[in-house]
Write an enzyme that holds these catalytic residues in place. Structure first.
Site, PDB file in Angstrom:
ATOM      1  N   GLU A   1       0.835  -1.191   0.000  1.00 54.22           N
ATOM      2  CA  GLU A   1       0.000   0.000   0.000  1.00 54.22           C
ATOM      3  C   GLU A   1       0.876   1.250   0.000  1.00 54.22           C
ATOM      4  O   GLU A   1       1.925   1.281   0.627  1.00 54.22           O
ATOM      5  CB  GLU A   1      -0.915   0.008   1.233  1.00 54.22           C
TER       6      GLU A   1
ATOM      7  N   ASP B   1      -8.629  -0.195   8.652  1.00 56.40           N
ATOM      8  CA  ASP B   1      -8.886   1.212   8.297  1.00 56.40           C
ATOM      9  C   ASP B   1      -9.960   1.810   9.196  1.00 56.40           C
ATOM     10  O   ASP B   1      -9.818   2.917   9.703  1.00 56.40           O
ATOM     11  CB  ASP B   1      -9.373   1.317   6.844  1.00 56.40           C
TER      12      ASP B   1
ATOM     13  N   HIS C   1      -5.202   0.572  -2.144  1.00 56.17           N
ATOM     14  CA  HIS C   1      -5.532  -0.845  -2.007  1.00 56.17           C
ATOM     15  C   HIS C   1      -5.226  -1.473  -3.359  1.00 56.17           C
ATOM     16  O   HIS C   1      -6.116  -1.586  -4.190  1.00 56.17           O
ATOM     17  CB  HIS C   1      -7.018  -1.030  -1.681  1.00 56.17           C
TER      18      HIS C   1
ATOM     19  N   HIS D   1      -4.567   6.500   0.883  1.00 52.89           N
ATOM     20  CA  HIS D   1      -3.756   5.290   0.788  1.00 52.89           C
ATOM     21  C   HIS D   1      -4.335   4.420  -0.306  1.00 52.89           C
ATOM     22  O   HIS D   1      -5.433   4.676  -0.802  1.00 52.89           O
ATOM     23  CB  HIS D   1      -3.624   4.576   2.135  1.00 52.89           C
TER      24      HIS D   1
END
Ligand SMILES: [Zn+2]
Length: 133
Positions: free
Chosen positions: A26, A97, A86, A84
């Site tokens: 990530e 998260d 994925h 961020h």
């Protein structure tokens, strides 16, 4: 509560490039800009080192994160959110998260394998509209 986030095409492309470059891990960073009522206006997406470097979670390098806050503040801006990626799953907050969002109440932009979505924590995860501008 923030209900929409406006982000420039070039910042979307930067985050997309970060997603590709850091695969299968990530990538993460901060979103710098201003908040006007319920709208967060992103003026700059700034990559931050992911000190966890895992496929399922991330942690912003504390020093870089602090510096970004400082820099933003100096120019009258703020860190309106974090992003961020994925790389192999959809742009939906993971359990990790969700738990982290509760303690970091800003906009969470997630770039997933199926596109980009944003969320805030307000007694639970709420979707934020992403507007490209
Ligand atoms: Zn995540």
């Amino acid at each position: 509560m923030i209900t929409e986030i406006r982000i420039l095409r070039c910042d979307i492309e930067l985050i997309q490039a970060e997603l590709e470059a850091n695969k299968p891990y990530e990538a993460c960073g901060v979103l710098i800009g201003t908040v006007n009522g319920s709208t967060a206006l992103v003026e700059k997406a700034q990559p931050v080192t992911n000190v966890k470097r895992t496929r399922r979670s991330f942690e912003l390098d504390p020093k870089e994160h602090y510096n970004a806050w400082n820099e933003a503040e100096k120019s009258g801006k703020e860190v309106v959110g974090i992003y961020h990626t994925h790389p192999v799953s959809s742009a939906v907050p993971s359990l990790w998260d969700r738990e982290t969002m509760e303690n970091a109440p800003s906009v969470w932009l997630i770039a997933g394998a199926d596109g980009m979505r944003a969320y805030v924590w307000e007694n639970g995860v709420r979707a934020v509209k992403v507007i490209e501008c």
